[in-house]
Structure formats: C-alpha cells, structure tokens
Write a protein that holds these residues in place. Structure first.
Motif, mmCIF file in Angstrom:
data_model
loop_
_atom_site.group_PDB
_atom_site.id
_atom_site.type_symbol
_atom_site.label_atom_id
_atom_site.label_comp_id
_atom_site.label_asym_id
_atom_site.label_seq_id
_atom_site.Cartn_x
_atom_site.Cartn_y
_atom_site.Cartn_z
ATOM 1 N N LEU A 253 0.961 -1.217 0.185
ATOM 2 C CA LEU A 253 0.132 -0.027 0.017
ATOM 3 C C LEU A 253 0.844 1.187 -0.134
ATOM 4 O O LEU A 253 1.771 1.580 0.905
ATOM 5 C CB LEU A 253 -0.801 -0.080 1.189
ATOM 6 C CG LEU A 253 -2.138 -0.945 1.292
ATOM 7 C CD1 LEU A 253 -1.720 -2.605 1.335
ATOM 8 C CD2 LEU A 253 -2.768 -0.653 2.521
ATOM 9 N N ILE A 254 0.806 2.281 -0.926
ATOM 10 C CA ILE A 254 1.496 3.352 -0.865
ATOM 11 C C ILE A 254 0.475 4.369 -0.764
ATOM 12 O O ILE A 254 -0.487 4.572 -1.036
ATOM 13 C CB ILE A 254 2.160 3.859 -2.246
ATOM 14 C CG1 ILE A 254 3.277 2.406 -2.630
ATOM 15 C CG2 ILE A 254 2.832 4.928 -2.365
ATOM 16 C CD1 ILE A 254 3.649 2.732 -4.000
ATOM 17 N N PHE A 255 0.824 5.174 0.229
ATOM 18 C CA PHE A 255 0.035 6.466 0.908
ATOM 19 C C PHE A 255 0.665 7.555 0.348
ATOM 20 O O PHE A 255 1.810 7.932 0.535
ATOM 21 C CB PHE A 255 0.115 6.331 2.628
ATOM 22 C CG PHE A 255 -0.440 5.105 3.026
ATOM 23 C CD1 PHE A 255 -1.773 4.823 3.447
ATOM 24 C CD2 PHE A 255 0.181 3.838 2.952
ATOM 25 C CE1 PHE A 255 -2.368 4.133 4.111
ATOM 26 C CE2 PHE A 255 -0.552 2.520 3.368
ATOM 27 C CZ PHE A 255 -1.614 2.804 4.130
ATOM 28 N N THR A 256 -0.129 8.680 -0.142
ATOM 29 C CA THR A 256 0.183 10.006 -0.305
ATOM 30 C C THR A 256 -0.564 10.927 0.168
ATOM 31 O O THR A 256 -1.674 10.931 -0.199
ATOM 32 C CB THR A 256 0.215 9.889 -2.014
ATOM 33 O OG1 THR A 256 0.956 9.033 -2.608
ATOM 34 C CG2 THR A 256 0.879 11.199 -2.202
ATOM 35 N N PRO A 257 -0.101 11.915 0.960
ATOM 36 C CA PRO A 257 -0.660 12.967 1.543
ATOM 37 C C PRO A 257 -1.224 13.781 0.238
ATOM 38 O O PRO A 257 -0.716 14.027 -0.501
ATOM 39 C CB PRO A 257 0.075 13.619 2.434
ATOM 40 C CG PRO A 257 1.082 12.548 2.895
ATOM 41 C CD PRO A 257 1.157 11.858 1.339
ATOM 42 N N THR A 258 -2.614 14.429 0.459
ATOM 43 C CA THR A 258 -3.152 15.278 -0.606
ATOM 44 C C THR A 258 -2.448 16.473 -0.984
ATOM 45 O O THR A 258 -2.348 16.921 -2.092
ATOM 46 C CB THR A 258 -4.496 15.621 -0.416
ATOM 47 O OG1 THR A 258 -4.517 16.354 1.019
ATOM 48 C CG2 THR A 258 -5.477 14.382 -0.207
ATOM 49 N N LEU A 259 -1.574 16.920 0.170
ATOM 50 C CA LEU A 259 -0.603 18.125 -0.268
ATOM 51 C C LEU A 259 0.438 18.182 -0.975
ATOM 52 O O LEU A 259 0.935 18.756 -1.532
ATOM 53 C CB LEU A 259 -0.107 18.481 1.321
ATOM 54 C CG LEU A 259 0.765 17.743 2.104
ATOM 55 C CD1 LEU A 259 2.353 18.085 1.698
ATOM 56 C CD2 LEU A 259 0.590 17.984 3.327
ATOM 57 N N TYR A 260 0.854 16.460 -1.290
ATOM 58 C CA TYR A 260 1.794 16.147 -2.294
ATOM 59 C C TYR A 260 1.136 15.803 -3.618
ATOM 60 O O TYR A 260 0.766 14.692 -3.999
ATOM 61 C CB TYR A 260 2.803 15.218 -1.744
ATOM 62 C CG TYR A 260 3.420 15.476 -0.401
ATOM 63 C CD1 TYR A 260 4.294 16.515 -0.578
ATOM 64 C CD2 TYR A 260 3.404 14.478 0.570
ATOM 65 C CE1 TYR A 260 4.967 16.990 0.667
ATOM 66 C CE2 TYR A 260 4.362 14.834 1.656
ATOM 67 C CZ TYR A 260 5.108 15.898 1.710
ATOM 68 O OH TYR A 260 5.615 16.477 2.788
ATOM 69 N N SER A 261 1.018 16.632 -4.532
ATOM 70 C CA SER A 261 0.417 16.323 -5.675
ATOM 71 C C SER A 261 1.420 15.652 -6.575
ATOM 72 O O SER A 261 2.788 15.446 -6.487
ATOM 73 C CB SER A 261 0.120 17.371 -6.591
ATOM 74 O OG SER A 261 1.149 18.446 -7.023
ATOM 75 N N SER A 262 1.238 14.935 -7.575
ATOM 76 C CA SER A 262 1.910 14.145 -8.374
ATOM 77 C C SER A 262 2.956 14.897 -9.218
ATOM 78 O O SER A 262 4.096 14.521 -9.299
ATOM 79 C CB SER A 262 0.969 13.353 -9.558
ATOM 80 O OG SER A 262 0.420 13.999 -10.323
ATOM 81 N N SER A 263 2.526 15.990 -9.526
ATOM 82 C CA SER A 263 3.531 17.070 -10.375
ATOM 83 C C SER A 263 4.474 17.717 -9.480
ATOM 84 O O SER A 263 5.615 17.666 -9.802
ATOM 85 C CB SER A 263 2.606 18.129 -10.819
ATOM 86 O OG SER A 263 2.096 18.960 -9.865
#
Length: 283
Positions: A253-263
């Motif tokens: 499972l990879i978790f990404t906070p919404t504040l870190y956009s893919s760009s």
C-alpha cells in the motif's frame, strides 16, 4: 509473525542498515506489530521506497489502534505499508481517509523457496560463461532503468542502498556488465529479478534466483519473494524451481498525503542528485 516482519527484525539484529525499530501494541502478549524507520533518522518525505512499514497482527482492531495512535505512523510523508493479511487494505485505507491520504494498492502472489537441501541443483548452470558474482552500487543506474518500480532518482538512491546493505547475485558478461540479477530488500525479500532481453533463455534467471535463495538461507534469512499475477515468465520460473506459492497474498500500500500532488513529486524527483560509494559492502 509473517515473513516480511520477520525479515525486518532479522535485519535489525544484523546491523540495522535501514535504521528500523519495532512498535508493539503490548508486551509480551502482543496482538499487532509494526516495523518502521527510527524516528530520529532523517528521512525524505517523498521517498516511499525507504519510508516503509511492515505489519502483522493477530487482531485487526489492535492494528487499527496502532495506526490511530499518535506518532506511530508519520502521516505527513509519502510512505508504504507491506503485509500479508487480507483485510490490511480496508483497515489501513479507513484510517488514511480520516487523515486525507490517497492509498494505492498492489497485490502479488507470495512465494517461498524450499530449504537448501531440496532446492534444484545448479552445478550444470555454472559454466564459463556465466560469471556469477554480486552487484556493486555502480550498477544501480542499470537496475533503476529496468525496474518496473524505478526510473526515478528516489529509486536510484534506494537501489544503491539495498546493494550496499544486503545480499545480491548477478551474472556478468565478458565486459563485466550485469546481464541478469536479483537483489534483497529491507524486509529480506528477494526482488527485482531481471534478465536483459538479449540474454534470456540461457538459464540465467534460474541460476540467479536459486543462488540468492541459497545465500539468504545460509545466513539464516527466509528466502521469500512475490510476483504479479500476469508475470507468466516469472511464475513459470518459480514453478520450475519448486517454489511454494503461499495461500496468502503480499500487499503493498502506498500512501500519499493530498498536499503532495503528483506534479510536485515529479518535479522534486527530477532535481535530486546523489553521490554513491564506489564499492558494495554486501557480497
């Protein structure tokens, strides 16, 4: 305790090169365990390769309570959780939703190699060529470019650290370049088994996989791995060496906070530059 957590604990007891520690819900009768990076160690908040947790639980509620406890998980960074239990995704995602993190699940077939005495014989594969040896950090760029999870600077750094810290095996051509290899990750899991297309159908993948499994077992580690369901070539190879496909599945499972956009991550990734040591310390 599952093999992933067991591998992490063994690495902690063998020098702890990835600076891990263990968190339990209680002791000695624990119901949930999480291995994580030591909190005092500097981390890159975008590096989900290194920011990795392994989990095992006897009681899913105990695991959920650990997730919800203050400071057990660093929810302010991109990270991954690995485990073998079927409800791992649901409970982890439920907690992540309350903290506004996106969760990406990848599920694999979990594999375990037989003990050394029952592994297939490899003596017939040890000709000249191939030249069987181990990887150097100078090979990290090649591995980064050929790994389905790679192709970026964060992964390049991660692979170099794995090569420096843990057992690896590779076949080199007459110019000394790797043509087939496998490495070991921070949870003592065999990963990134790969053979360059022009060198396939020569038995190299079989030789590398069996040699690394033997090397890990000789050091007391489990010889474990995982494979995607559609990777038919690797599944055929594993069946041919009598690897055991476990009834459970391996979940990442990879978790990404919404504040870190893919760009933002892509831009940050493109600007990283690293200097690696010249030689591997993990033959």
């Amino acid at each position: 305790m599952n093999m992933i957590v067991y591998g992490a604990v063994m690495n902690i007891n063998r020098g702890n090169p990835f600076h891990k520690e263990v968190v339990l819900d209680s002791w000695p009768d624990f119901k949930a365990v999480i291995t994580r990076r030591q909190k005092e160690v500097e981390t890159d908040n975008l590096d989900h390769y290194t920011n990795a947790y392994a989990v095992f639980y006897k009681d899913v509620k105990a695991y959920q309570q650990l997730l919800e406890e203050h400071d057990v998980i660093n929810w302010d960074q991109v990270f991954q959780i690995q485990g073998l239990q079927s409800d791992l995704y649901d409970v982890s995602k439920a907690v992540a939703n309350t903290k506004q993190l996106h969760v990406k699940l990848t599920s694999f077939r979990a594999v375990h190699f037989a003990s050394v005495p029952t592994l297939p014989d490899i003596s017939s594969l040890l000709g000249s060529p191939p030249r069987l040896t181990y990887l150097s950090v100078t090979d990290a760029d090649l591995l980064n470019r050929t790994w389905s999870r790679g192709g970026n600077e964060l992964c390049l750094r991660y692979i170099a650290n794995l090569i420096s810290s843990f057992p690896s095996v590779c076949v080199r051509d007459d110019r000394g370049s790797p043509v087939s290899w496998s490495i070991t990750d921070q949870f003592a899991t065999m990963c990134h088994g790969y053979t360059l297309p022009e060198h396939r159908r020569k038995g190299y993948s079989r030789l590398v996989a069996l040699t690394l499994a033997r090397k890990l077992q000789s050091r007391g580690f489990p010889s474990q791995g995982n494979v995607l369901d559609d990777n038919t070539a690797s599944i055929s190879l594993l069946k041919s060496v009598h690897a055991e496909f476990l009834p459970c599945r391996f979940h990442r499972l990879i978790f990404t906070p919404t504040l870190y956009s893919s760009s933002l991550i892509a831009k940050r990734n493109a600007g990283i530059h690293f200097v690696f040591p010249e030689h591997s310390s993990a033959p």
